[in-house]
Design a protein around this motif. Structure first.
Motif, PDB file in Angstrom:
ATOM      1  N   GLY A 227       0.792  -1.220   0.000  1.00 30.40           N
ATOM      2  CA  GLY A 227       0.000   0.000   0.000  1.00 30.40           C
ATOM      3  C   GLY A 227       0.821   1.265   0.000  1.00 30.40           C
ATOM      4  O   GLY A 227       0.481   2.238   0.677  1.00 30.40           O
ATOM      5  N   THR A 228       1.905   1.282  -0.769  1.00 33.66           N
ATOM      6  CA  THR A 228       2.757   2.466  -0.850  1.00 33.66           C
ATOM      7  C   THR A 228       3.451   2.496  -2.201  1.00 33.66           C
ATOM      8  O   THR A 228       3.583   1.460  -2.864  1.00 33.66           O
ATOM      9  CB  THR A 228       3.809   2.457   0.271  1.00 33.66           C
ATOM     10  OG1 THR A 228       4.632   3.634   0.158  1.00 33.66           O
ATOM     11  CG2 THR A 228       4.711   1.239   0.182  1.00 33.66           C
ATOM     12  N   GLY A 229       3.903   3.679  -2.583  1.00 32.49           N
ATOM     13  CA  GLY A 229       4.705   3.827  -3.795  1.00 32.49           C
ATOM     14  C   GLY A 229       6.133   4.192  -3.464  1.00 32.49           C
ATOM     15  O   GLY A 229       6.813   4.838  -4.277  1.00 32.49           O
TER      16      GLY A 229
ATOM     17  N   ARG B  86      -0.091   4.742   3.071  1.00 36.24           N
ATOM     18  CA  ARG B  86      -1.521   5.047   3.103  1.00 36.24           C
ATOM     19  C   ARG B  86      -2.398   3.803   3.003  1.00 36.24           C
ATOM     20  O   ARG B  86      -3.457   3.739   3.630  1.00 36.24           O
ATOM     21  CB  ARG B  86      -1.836   6.009   1.960  1.00 36.24           C
ATOM     22  CG  ARG B  86      -3.300   6.356   1.818  1.00 36.24           C
ATOM     23  CD  ARG B  86      -3.497   7.299   0.651  1.00 36.24           C
ATOM     24  NE  ARG B  86      -4.875   7.346   0.214  1.00 36.24           N
ATOM     25  CZ  ARG B  86      -5.290   7.900  -0.904  1.00 36.24           C
ATOM     26  NH1 ARG B  86      -4.402   8.447  -1.714  1.00 36.24           N
ATOM     27  NH2 ARG B  86      -6.548   7.913  -1.243  1.00 36.24           N
ATOM     28  N   GLY B  87      -1.977   2.795   2.227  1.00 35.59           N
ATOM     29  CA  GLY B  87      -2.827   1.638   1.974  1.00 35.59           C
ATOM     30  C   GLY B  87      -3.387   0.990   3.222  1.00 35.59           C
ATOM     31  O   GLY B  87      -4.611   0.940   3.418  1.00 35.59           O
ATOM     32  N   PRO B  88      -2.548   0.483   4.125  1.00 31.17           N
ATOM     33  CA  PRO B  88      -3.073  -0.140   5.338  1.00 31.17           C
ATOM     34  C   PRO B  88      -3.687   0.846   6.327  1.00 31.17           C
ATOM     35  O   PRO B  88      -4.451   0.449   7.207  1.00 31.17           O
ATOM     36  CB  PRO B  88      -1.829  -0.797   5.959  1.00 31.17           C
ATOM     37  CG  PRO B  88      -0.848  -0.911   4.841  1.00 31.17           C
ATOM     38  CD  PRO B  88      -1.105   0.276   3.971  1.00 31.17           C
ATOM     39  N   SER B  89      -3.354   2.137   6.206  1.00 26.46           N
ATOM     40  CA  SER B  89      -3.753   3.135   7.205  1.00 26.46           C
ATOM     41  C   SER B  89      -5.149   3.692   6.994  1.00 26.46           C
ATOM     42  O   SER B  89      -5.787   4.143   7.946  1.00 26.46           O
ATOM     43  CB  SER B  89      -2.753   4.302   7.205  1.00 26.46           C
ATOM     44  OG  SER B  89      -1.441   3.873   7.483  1.00 26.46           O
ATOM     45  N   GLN B  90      -5.643   3.702   5.766  1.00 26.71           N
ATOM     46  CA  GLN B  90      -6.847   4.464   5.437  1.00 26.71           C
ATOM     47  C   GLN B  90      -8.132   3.657   5.652  1.00 26.71           C
ATOM     48  O   GLN B  90      -9.046   3.693   4.827  1.00 26.71           O
ATOM     49  CB  GLN B  90      -6.770   4.954   3.996  1.00 26.71           C
ATOM     50  CG  GLN B  90      -6.681   3.832   2.969  1.00 26.71           C
ATOM     51  CD  GLN B  90      -6.616   4.335   1.546  1.00 26.71           C
ATOM     52  OE1 GLN B  90      -6.675   5.527   1.280  1.00 26.71           O
ATOM     53  NE2 GLN B  90      -6.501   3.410   0.622  1.00 26.71           N
TER      54      GLN B  90
ATOM     55  N   TRP C 190      -5.047   1.470  12.541  1.00 28.87           N
ATOM     56  CA  TRP C 190      -3.963   1.340  13.520  1.00 28.87           C
ATOM     57  C   TRP C 190      -3.349  -0.050  13.426  1.00 28.87           C
ATOM     58  O   TRP C 190      -2.140  -0.213  13.311  1.00 28.87           O
ATOM     59  CB  TRP C 190      -4.498   1.594  14.926  1.00 28.87           C
ATOM     60  CG  TRP C 190      -3.531   1.292  16.030  1.00 28.87           C
ATOM     61  CD1 TRP C 190      -3.265   0.067  16.581  1.00 28.87           C
ATOM     62  CD2 TRP C 190      -2.688   2.221  16.722  1.00 28.87           C
ATOM     63  NE1 TRP C 190      -2.326   0.165  17.573  1.00 28.87           N
ATOM     64  CE2 TRP C 190      -1.955   1.483  17.689  1.00 28.87           C
ATOM     65  CE3 TRP C 190      -2.490   3.595  16.644  1.00 28.87           C
ATOM     66  CZ2 TRP C 190      -1.039   2.089  18.547  1.00 28.87           C
ATOM     67  CZ3 TRP C 190      -1.582   4.190  17.500  1.00 28.87           C
ATOM     68  CH2 TRP C 190      -0.865   3.455  18.434  1.00 28.87           C
ATOM     69  N   TRP C 191      -4.209  -1.062  13.454  1.00 30.09           N
ATOM     70  CA  TRP C 191      -3.717  -2.439  13.430  1.00 30.09           C
ATOM     71  C   TRP C 191      -3.253  -2.853  12.043  1.00 30.09           C
ATOM     72  O   TRP C 191      -2.408  -3.745  11.916  1.00 30.09           O
ATOM     73  CB  TRP C 191      -4.784  -3.386  13.971  1.00 30.09           C
ATOM     74  CG  TRP C 191      -4.928  -3.234  15.452  1.00 30.09           C
ATOM     75  CD1 TRP C 191      -6.027  -2.783  16.125  1.00 30.09           C
ATOM     76  CD2 TRP C 191      -3.931  -3.486  16.444  1.00 30.09           C
ATOM     77  NE1 TRP C 191      -5.785  -2.745  17.476  1.00 30.09           N
ATOM     78  CE2 TRP C 191      -4.496  -3.177  17.703  1.00 30.09           C
ATOM     79  CE3 TRP C 191      -2.618  -3.935  16.399  1.00 30.09           C
ATOM     80  CZ2 TRP C 191      -3.786  -3.309  18.898  1.00 30.09           C
ATOM     81  CZ3 TRP C 191      -1.904  -4.068  17.586  1.00 30.09           C
ATOM     82  CH2 TRP C 191      -2.493  -3.764  18.817  1.00 30.09           C
ATOM     83  N   GLY C 192      -3.770  -2.202  11.003  1.00 29.71           N
ATOM     84  CA  GLY C 192      -3.223  -2.443   9.670  1.00 29.71           C
ATOM     85  C   GLY C 192      -1.761  -2.055   9.607  1.00 29.71           C
ATOM     86  O   GLY C 192      -0.905  -2.812   9.132  1.00 29.71           O
ATOM     87  N   GLY C 193      -1.449  -0.868  10.129  1.00 29.82           N
ATOM     88  CA  GLY C 193      -0.062  -0.414  10.139  1.00 29.82           C
ATOM     89  C   GLY C 193       0.814  -1.246  11.051  1.00 29.82           C
ATOM     90  O   GLY C 193       1.932  -1.626  10.687  1.00 29.82           O
ATOM     91  N   PHE C 194       0.324  -1.536  12.250  1.00 24.97           N
ATOM     92  CA  PHE C 194       1.118  -2.306  13.203  1.00 24.97           C
ATOM     93  C   PHE C 194       1.447  -3.692  12.649  1.00 24.97           C
ATOM     94  O   PHE C 194       2.579  -4.170  12.767  1.00 24.97           O
ATOM     95  CB  PHE C 194       0.356  -2.442  14.524  1.00 24.97           C
ATOM     96  CG  PHE C 194       1.146  -3.102  15.624  1.00 24.97           C
ATOM     97  CD1 PHE C 194       1.854  -2.342  16.532  1.00 24.97           C
ATOM     98  CD2 PHE C 194       1.176  -4.491  15.751  1.00 24.97           C
ATOM     99  CE1 PHE C 194       2.587  -2.942  17.551  1.00 24.97           C
ATOM    100  CE2 PHE C 194       1.900  -5.102  16.755  1.00 24.97           C
ATOM    101  CZ  PHE C 194       2.610  -4.324  17.666  1.00 24.97           C
ATOM    102  N   SER C 195       0.467  -4.346  12.038  1.00 26.15           N
ATOM    103  CA  SER C 195       0.659  -5.707  11.547  1.00 26.15           C
ATOM    104  C   SER C 195       1.715  -5.765  10.453  1.00 26.15           C
ATOM    105  O   SER C 195       2.545  -6.684  10.416  1.00 26.15           O
ATOM    106  CB  SER C 195      -0.669  -6.261  11.022  1.00 26.15           C
ATOM    107  OG  SER C 195      -1.653  -6.281  12.038  1.00 26.15           O
TER     108      SER C 195
END
Length: 871
Positions: free
Chosen positions: A195-197, A395-399, A404-409
């Protein structure tokens, strides 16, 4: 010398006389500002006072002479024929999208009188009623002191905090001790992007990271991109793995399960030394603590007893097993994580994400092998751990609702493999600097030592009645809560003891790039008075009562624009970049900070600003700002530069930036050289959730979702995932393109031409399988519609470059303000489909869920929307 630039339907035409008659022909140093990073060194070609060219500065460490399409097109924006050239006063009291403000040109003196009078009223009544909205991050060196002296806590960074770093910045602060991070691509063998470029002309070090990425790829580094859309980064990768939107956490936890439970692949020494993985946890979920010191205990496998985590007698902290300490049955946090991950079987994760189980297993295997756990490298005489694997996300996991847990994981994978602030791994930006370093906080955890100190996720803040307009007090571990500012204006039920009365806006177009514009417009109308600094008329500036002409970045003076948290990572120089004026602004136009200083002087608090700047930059003696003297903006910058860096502005204007010294190995690869730990188990979060639930219920009578305040990571479905209506079967997914910066460059004629030729930028993209199911053909005009009443017309592009369940939309091209050929309102706006509601807010990170399902049909078909719904 005559230079004429004009736009006709987005076409740029340039006529120049021969330069042979030029009396002046110079190249001047400065810094670009066509993207958020805004630090690439440039050289500006000026002939007889007229700017005729821009190129990268080969001596600048940030971009080494290279410049992206955005930076190269900056010249066009300078010659924008639609530039605001004089202060404007609104004559139409009605505000709304498409409503003519009926501007009246007024003098600078009159505009300043009106603004100062309104500011004075607010300062006397309640200064918190003033909100400064901006994403001009390179002005915060003065702005933070200005708002503190005025008495308001409210700098609102608007759209960037709705989706972008909500699930990223807290993790970086808790693990690296810094706000931003990158990767040591000089030594990496395997890069996984989710989820990033990253490395492909987006984010904060765009050109630097693109150069590093290109060199790493030429060296043989493998790049794998997980994304619902085949983004620019994915198109350049060895492998693109399409994934269902909002399921990144399930993918990452599946990979973690394979690494730990199938392959026994994790950096044992790193986890013991630099994380809370060995901390003993009791049946109640809390650490088992030493009865004498209160410190968390770990189990020493060699001594067969529990010791404090920092005991000098500790020989080997255990990560596994069940033990008894302080008469309590307990296990290391890592044991709990290991058991917790077992429920993320490959079959379950594949069902959630649509990524084949064998692909998840293969990615885990490749990462584990690339990590080369146990290997070392010697750099400048220092032997360091070498972990040539990195996972990056943004942004992908965060939005999403559970961002929160998308980013942490996702970030947990770096920690498991020990690829943190060591060669080859994930690197925090400026973890250690010339005069700062991380500290060891409560329970041994890392605490940031750099400039970005506000909104730290740890230690958590106690919930209390809101004082900030974005209601940050109800998000105790978030670094910001930007969507709540607008939501509180629409629904003032969160306990804020005042109502915003003045909004000053600069360099953020939040009407066009946050959430549903109709909702945003309704929120802004609640603020009685608005001032906008504008280069040209944006969608947000059209709502202002007073518009002040803004400087172009080629006219600006900005000191030390990379601050204390955005130097290129790895080895290299400590340097301080400046943005330098290479041409004079139009008559009367001043730096917006100079305008703020004028307001402060007229309202009598400029002396307080001087005192704060003296402390902030350690100014004394002849460089100390005297509260009894009125300094010009340039005088202040000169004194700070001389006092802090030992160079005056005359010297800096010749060189463009100041190098102080080279980084040490300890600064470039900081992990082995400080003690602060990072979490794999968030022991404090359940307690924070309980406190927050009690406070919001008893003090504010609010129903507040605290279900995500838990100690271990999980994937949870966002609302769109649970949508069952078969008609609304496509996730609408917005993605960045490397040639644009949000809406900032949407009407740049050169970049617009590139987007038109690319085709993909200005279309909605659908997978051939979905297109066939809906009987759509390439080039069809369609309606895209959501259940919330949003509807927009678009042209379809059928492509394999999007997931089968996705409707891909590039960039932020929707424009309806101003007079440019691109302001016709015909471009597709993803934001129109994103409703702003409390139930769509992640109550931990404060991200607004951008995941929406839509239906799509040919325009000849009849809409199912209620005709009463405004579209």
């Amino acid at each position: 010398m005559i230079r004429r630039i004009y736009q006709q339907g987005g076409v740029l035409s340039i006529d120049m006389e021969l330069a042979s008659k030029a009396k002046e022909d110079v190249w001047l140093p400065s810094s670009c500002y066509m993207c958020f990073g805004g630090q690439c060194g440039i050289k500006v070609h000026r002939i007889n006072g007229v700017i005729v060219g821009i190129e990268g500065d080969e001596s600048n460490p940030m971009n080494r002479g290279r410049l992206c399409a955005k930076g190269s097109s900056g010249l066009v924006t300078y010659y924008n024929p639609h530039r605001v050239m004089a202060p404007l006063k609104r004559r139409n009291s009605e505000k709304g999208i498409g409503i003519d403000p009926k501007w009246e040109a007024i003098s600078w003196n009159k505009a300043m009188d009106i603004i100062v009078e309104r500011l004075g009223e607010v300062k006397r009544s309640d200064p918190r009623k003033l909100i400064i909205s901006t994403f001009d991050t390179q002005s915060t060196w003065l702005l933070k002191n200005w708002v503190a002296a005025f008495g308001t806590p409210n700098i609102w960074f608007a759209g960037a905090g709705f989706y972008c770093g909500n699930g990223e910045h807290p993790m970086m602060l808790m693990s690296h001790g810094t706000f931003l991070a990158g990767a040591d691509l000089k030594h990496t063998k395997y890069c996984l992007e989710i989820g990033t470029g990253f490395g492909h002309m987006v984010q904060h070090l765009a050109v630097f990271e693109a150069l590093e990425m290109a060199e790493a790829r030429n060296r043989g580094m493998k790049l794998v991109v997980v994304d619902p859309v085949c983004s620019h980064a994915a198109s350049k990768a060895d492998e693109w793995i399409p994934i269902r939107p909002g399921t990144d956490a399930a993918f990452a936890l599946g990979v973690a399960n394979v690494l730990i439970n199938e392959r026994n692949c994790y950096d044992d020494g790193f986890l013991k030394r630099y994380t809370n993985a060995p901390y003993l946890v009791g049946p109640d979920g809390h650490y088992v603590r030493d009865s004498a010191t209160g410190k968390p205990l770990v189990w020493d496998s060699k001594k067969g007893e529990a010791l404090s985590f920092d005991s000098p007698d500790l020989e080997d902290a255990s990560l596994l097993g069940n033990h008894v300490a302080e008469d309590v049955q307990c296990s290391p946090a890592f044991q709990l994580l290991k058991e917790h991950l077992m429920k993320y079987t490959l079959e379950r994760c594949s069902s959630i994400t649509t990524v084949p189980a064998k692909t998840i297993r293969r990615v885990a295997q490749e990462m584990g092998e690339a990590a080369s756990i146990g290997s070392t490298i010697t750099i400048n005489g220092k032997t360091l751990p070498l972990r040539p694997v990195v996972v990056d996300y943004y942004r992908g996991p965060s939005q999403h609702k559970h961002g929160w847990w998308g980013g942490f994981s996702v970030h947990l994978l770096n920690i498991i493999l020990g690829a943190m602030d060591v060669p080859g791994g994930h690197l925090g930006l400026d973890v250690v600097g010339p005069d700062w370093s991380p500290k060891e906080g409560p329970d041994g955890f890392i605490i940031s030592g750099c400039e970005m100190r506000s909104g730290l996720p740890y230690p958590p803040r106690s919930p209390k009645r809101p004082e900030t307009a974005e209601i940050l007090e109800l998000f105790p571990v978030a670094v910001y809560s930007r969507p709540m500012f607008l939501l509180n204006l629409l629904e003032p039920r969160f306990g804020l003891p005042y109502s915003p009365e003045i909004l000053v806006n600069k360099q953020t177009n939040f009407l066009a790039n946050t959430a549903n514009p109709d909702q945003v417009a309704a929120a802004v109308r609640k603020i009685p008075f608005m001032v906008a600094f504008a280069l040209d008329m944006s969608e947000t500036a059209e709502f202002a009562d007073i518009v002040l002409p803004d400087m172009h970045y080629l006219e600006r003076l900005d000191p030390m624009i990379n601050g204390e948290y955005i130097h290129p990572h790895g080895l290299g120089p400590w340097y301080w970049a400046y943005r330098l004026p290479v041409v004079n602004p139009p008559p009367g136009v001043m730096h917006w900070l100079a305008a703020l200083l004028e307001w402060a002087d007229r309202l009598g608090f400029i002396g307080e600003i001087y005192k704060m700047l003296n402390v902030r930059y350690g100014l004394d003696g002849k460089y100390k700002l005297d509260p009894s003297i009125k300094y010009s903006y340039e005088d202040i910058v000169d004194l700070i530069s001389r006092g802090k860096l030992g160079k005056d502005l005359d010297w800096i204007k010749q060189h463009g930036f100041v190098v102080t010294r080279e980084k040490t190995v300890e600064e470039a690869y900081s992990r082995p050289f400080h003690k602060g730990r990072m979490p794999v188990y968030l022991e404090h979060l359940p307690d924070v959730g309980q406190q927050l639930n009690k406070f919001t219920k008893e003090e504010l009578n609010l129903k507040w979702d605290t279900s995500d305040y838990q100690a271990l990571p999980d994937w949870k479905p966002c609302p769109a995932y649970e949508e069952t209506d078969p008609d609304y079967d496509l996730y609408i997914v917005n993605y960045k393109v490397p040639r644009h910066t949000h809406t900032q460059t949407a009407d740049n004629p050169l970049l617009r031409q590139v987007s038109e030729k690319a085709g993909r930028d200005l279309s909605v993209q659908i997978n051939p399988t979905a297109a066939a199911r809906k009987n759509l053909k390439d080039g069809d005009t369609v309606w895209v519609e959501s259940k919330d009443g949003a509807r927009a017309k678009a042209v379809v592009m059928i492509t394999d470059l999007v997931h089968e369940e996705v409707l891909g939309v590039a960039g932020g091209f929707s424009k309806w303000a101003g007079k440019t050929p691109q302001s016709g309102g015909n471009d597709f706006s993803v934001n129109a489909f994103i409703p702003l509601r409390l139930e769509r807010i992640d109550h931990v990170s404060a991200a607004l869920d951008a995941c929406v399902k839509v239906k799509i049909y040919k325009t000849r078909e009849t809409s199912t929307l209620d005709p009463a719904i405004k579209t």
